[in-house]
Scaffold this motif. Structure first.
Motif, short mmCIF file in Angstrom:
data_model
loop_
_atom_site.label_atom_id
_atom_site.label_comp_id
_atom_site.label_asym_id
_atom_site.label_seq_id
_atom_site.Cartn_x
_atom_site.Cartn_y
_atom_site.Cartn_z
N PHE A 121 0.85 -1.17 0.10
CA PHE A 121 -0.10 -0.01 -0.26
C PHE A 121 0.88 1.20 -0.11
O PHE A 121 1.85 1.14 0.34
CB PHE A 121 -1.12 -0.11 1.41
CG PHE A 121 -1.89 -1.19 1.11
CD1 PHE A 121 -3.13 -1.11 0.62
CD2 PHE A 121 -1.43 -2.41 2.05
CE1 PHE A 121 -3.87 -2.34 0.37
CE2 PHE A 121 -2.34 -3.30 2.02
CZ PHE A 121 -3.40 -3.45 1.26
N ALA A 122 0.22 2.42 -0.30
CA ALA A 122 0.87 3.70 -0.27
C ALA A 122 0.37 4.28 1.07
O ALA A 122 -0.79 4.50 1.19
CB ALA A 122 0.39 4.54 -1.71
N PRO A 123 1.37 4.71 1.61
CA PRO A 123 1.17 5.54 2.83
C PRO A 123 0.39 6.85 2.61
O PRO A 123 0.76 7.48 1.67
CB PRO A 123 2.37 5.85 3.63
CG PRO A 123 3.30 5.86 2.47
CD PRO A 123 2.76 4.88 1.41
N GLY A 124 -0.31 7.35 3.54
CA GLY A 124 -1.07 8.79 3.48
C GLY A 124 -0.03 9.64 3.97
O GLY A 124 1.01 9.36 4.57
N GLU A 125 -0.31 10.90 3.78
CA GLU A 125 0.78 12.10 4.06
C GLU A 125 -0.21 13.25 4.93
O GLU A 125 0.62 14.18 5.41
CB GLU A 125 1.25 12.79 2.79
CG GLU A 125 2.20 11.46 2.11
CD GLU A 125 2.48 12.31 0.79
OE1 GLU A 125 2.24 13.10 0.36
OE2 GLU A 125 3.47 11.53 0.09
N THR A 126 -1.46 13.16 4.78
CA THR A 126 -2.20 14.08 5.67
C THR A 126 -2.95 13.57 6.72
O THR A 126 -3.53 12.43 6.99
CB THR A 126 -2.96 15.04 4.75
OG1 THR A 126 -4.00 14.31 4.07
CG2 THR A 126 -1.89 15.90 3.75
N ASP A 127 -3.26 14.39 7.86
CA ASP A 127 -4.36 14.02 8.95
C ASP A 127 -5.62 14.01 8.50
O ASP A 127 -6.00 14.84 7.44
CB ASP A 127 -4.03 14.81 10.11
CG ASP A 127 -2.60 14.72 10.75
OD1 ASP A 127 -2.25 13.50 10.55
OD2 ASP A 127 -2.16 15.48 11.51
N GLY A 128 -6.61 13.16 8.90
CA GLY A 128 -7.95 13.09 8.55
C GLY A 128 -8.71 14.08 9.75
O GLY A 128 -8.70 13.74 10.94
N ILE A 135 -19.12 18.95 16.35
CA ILE A 135 -18.29 18.34 16.78
C ILE A 135 -16.97 18.04 15.88
O ILE A 135 -17.14 17.77 14.53
CB ILE A 135 -18.64 17.06 17.59
CG1 ILE A 135 -19.66 17.15 18.39
CG2 ILE A 135 -17.42 15.96 17.91
CD1 ILE A 135 -20.35 16.12 19.30
N ARG A 136 -15.72 18.09 16.05
CA ARG A 136 -14.63 18.05 15.32
C ARG A 136 -14.06 16.69 15.59
O ARG A 136 -13.73 16.44 16.58
CB ARG A 136 -13.62 19.23 15.43
CG ARG A 136 -12.56 19.19 14.48
CD ARG A 136 -11.71 20.47 14.37
NE ARG A 136 -10.63 20.46 13.68
CZ ARG A 136 -10.81 20.72 12.36
NH1 ARG A 136 -11.75 20.65 11.56
NH2 ARG A 136 -9.30 20.32 11.86
N PHE A 137 -13.89 15.86 14.53
CA PHE A 137 -13.32 14.45 14.47
C PHE A 137 -11.92 14.34 13.98
O PHE A 137 -11.51 14.87 12.86
CB PHE A 137 -14.22 13.45 13.78
CG PHE A 137 -15.67 13.20 14.46
CD1 PHE A 137 -15.98 12.47 15.33
CD2 PHE A 137 -16.72 14.33 14.27
CE1 PHE A 137 -17.30 12.26 15.56
CE2 PHE A 137 -17.79 14.29 14.68
CZ PHE A 137 -18.36 13.19 15.42
N SER A 138 -11.26 13.40 14.40
CA SER A 138 -10.14 12.92 13.59
C SER A 138 -9.96 11.51 13.54
O SER A 138 -11.03 10.78 13.88
CB SER A 138 -8.97 13.36 14.48
OG SER A 138 -8.84 12.46 15.90
N LEU A 139 -9.20 11.03 12.64
CA LEU A 139 -9.12 9.71 12.12
C LEU A 139 -8.02 9.01 12.28
O LEU A 139 -6.70 9.51 11.79
CB LEU A 139 -9.67 9.46 10.67
CG LEU A 139 -11.15 9.98 10.35
CD1 LEU A 139 -11.31 10.72 9.00
CD2 LEU A 139 -12.03 8.78 10.60
N ALA A 154 -4.24 15.95 16.41
CA ALA A 154 -5.76 16.13 16.54
C ALA A 154 -6.30 16.94 17.89
O ALA A 154 -7.32 17.75 17.69
CB ALA A 154 -6.32 14.79 16.65
N ALA A 155 -5.93 16.54 19.01
CA ALA A 155 -6.21 17.52 20.16
C ALA A 155 -5.95 18.84 19.97
O ALA A 155 -6.55 19.88 20.52
CB ALA A 155 -5.45 16.67 21.42
N ALA A 156 -4.80 19.05 19.62
CA ALA A 156 -4.19 20.35 19.07
C ALA A 156 -5.10 21.17 18.18
O ALA A 156 -4.91 22.43 18.31
CB ALA A 156 -2.73 20.52 18.98
N ASP A 157 -5.41 20.50 17.48
CA ASP A 157 -6.22 21.02 16.41
C ASP A 157 -7.91 21.14 16.74
O ASP A 157 -8.63 21.49 15.75
CB ASP A 157 -6.21 20.15 15.03
CG ASP A 157 -6.49 20.78 13.88
OD1 ASP A 157 -6.57 21.96 13.63
OD2 ASP A 157 -7.06 20.00 12.87
#
Length: 238
Positions: A121-128, A135-139, A154-157
């Motif tokens: 697989f190809a790795p991702g480069e950005t946060d979700g 409500i703001r979600f992270s992945l 994620a918490a800082a964002d």
């Protein structure tokens, strides 16, 4: 907002059957009052790396791929993990998030590939990130969640809830499942929603126990270790 964590026993490399199963679980989550349901890693194929390497037809083309329609039309927001086509020769391990109306909200590609995944697989480069109901979600996807910097960002964002579509097996996976995720909740003050496999999952046996933890690490809801199902819990904005 009420959120659901799902656990599935996937049919190996059968996208249509697994989409149908996920749609049933999504409907159950909606009936229990949930507005969002999170599914495990490789929702639509199971953890079948050999099949995914041999047959690119198992890769999802994009967020509008019609094979996603059973889940997208379930009347609830969904986070479904798939092998997703990229612009290169390798797919990404990606979570596609759709709203209750089926509209695409975001795509997140797994950044931290686990061992044998690195050659496939190809790795991702950005946060979700995405927002739903104020409500703001992270992945994060499975091994991602073992890297505190990802959830720290994620918490800082300003994220409030972290969604972890994963595969934890019996054996060492039982301990990892039960320590990594409440650890995120304690360390970063996030709700953590874990979706998992239960039963046969490629080379492993999923240990189930999909769960939700509150900021601080308290367990809010947890499934058993043997039944495809959903569990739900309330998450707060503040």
């Amino acid at each position: 907002m009420k959120i659901a964590a799902a656990q599935m026993t996937c049919i190996p490399a059968d996208v249509h059957a697994n989409a149908a199963q996920a749609a049933v679980l999504a409907a159950q989550a909606r009936e229990q009052g949930a507005e969002l349901v999170v599914f495990p890693e490789f929702t639509l194929t199971g953890y079948e790396l050999e099949a995914l390497t041999a047959d690119p037809r198992l890769w999802i083309a994009d967020a509008e791929d019609p094979r996603l329609d059973p889940v997208r039309s379930a009347g609830i927001a969904t986070a479904v993990n798939v092998a997703l086509r990229t612009g290169g020769p390798r797919p990404a391990i990606a979570t596609l998030v759709h709203g209750a109306d089926g509209a695409h909200l975001t795509t997140y590609a797994k950044q931290h590939l686990y061992r044998h995944e690195q050659g496939v697989f190809a790795p991702g480069e950005t946060d979700g990130r995405f927002e739903l109901g104020g409500i703001r979600f992270s992945l994060g996807v499975c091994y991602d969640n073992h890297f505190p910097e990802l959830t720290g960002r994620a918490a800082a964002d300003g994220c409030r809830v972290h969604l972890a579509g994963s595969l934890y097996g019996t054996g060492d996976g039982i301990h990892e499942r039960a320590t990594v995720h409440p650890g995120i909740a304690r360390r970063h003050g996030l709700y953590v929603v874990l979706a998992n496999h239960v039963g046969p999952a490629g080379p492993w046996t999923g240990c189930g126990r999909a769960a939700v933890w509150a900021p601080g690490g308290a367990l809010l809801a947890e499934a058993d270790d043997r039944t495809p199902s959903v569990v739900t819990a309330e998450v707060g904005v503040g």
